[in-house]
Design an enzyme around this catalytic site. Structure first.
Site, mmCIF file in Angstrom:
data_model
loop_
_atom_site.group_PDB
_atom_site.id
_atom_site.type_symbol
_atom_site.label_atom_id
_atom_site.label_comp_id
_atom_site.label_asym_id
_atom_site.label_seq_id
_atom_site.Cartn_x
_atom_site.Cartn_y
_atom_site.Cartn_z
ATOM 1 N N GLY A 134 -11.262 -30.438 -2.185
ATOM 2 C CA GLY A 134 -11.075 -31.537 -3.113
ATOM 3 C C GLY A 134 -10.258 -31.187 -4.337
ATOM 4 C CG LEU B 29 -7.239 -28.549 -1.204
ATOM 5 C CD1 LEU B 29 -7.906 -29.891 -1.408
ATOM 6 C CD2 LEU B 29 -6.702 -28.427 0.220
ATOM 7 C CG HIS B 30 -10.494 -26.806 -6.571
ATOM 8 N ND1 HIS B 30 -10.781 -25.714 -7.349
ATOM 9 C CD2 HIS B 30 -9.758 -27.640 -7.335
ATOM 10 C CE1 HIS B 30 -10.252 -25.875 -8.548
ATOM 11 N NE2 HIS B 30 -9.625 -27.048 -8.568
ATOM 12 C CB CYS B 31 -10.119 -24.249 0.000
ATOM 13 S SG CYS B 31 -8.569 -25.125 0.173
#
Length: 80
Positions: free
Chosen positions: A22, A36-38
């Site tokens: 997200g 994007l944060h993974c």
């Protein structure tokens, strides 16, 4: 972007069974570029979980799939 993040996270964190992908929404974003944060769960340390909470209409963190649905065109774009 999401496909690349999923591929890399699945490859590099094969032990994790749950993932989150997200973005931070204004005014809670700390940098001015899209990224994007993974996250491989469970996410630690616990105090940072607050950083990845959704605050609904106030912003906060939004799941990548929710954002994609939100910006999806109402009318399909035809390729010419």
């Amino acid at each position: 972007m999401l496909n690349v993040g999923q591929t890399l996270l699945h490859r590099d964190t094969s032990r994790s069974m749950e993932y989150r992908f997200g973005f931070h929404q204004p005014p809670f974003n700390s940098v001015d570029h899209l990224h994007l944060h993974c996250l491989a769960l469970p996410f630690t340390p616990g105090w940072k979980r607050v950083k990845y909470l959704s605050l609904g209409p106030l912003g906060g963190f939004i799941e990548a799939e929710k954002l994609l649905e939100k910006i999806k065109p109402l009318i399909p774009i035809s390729k010419v």
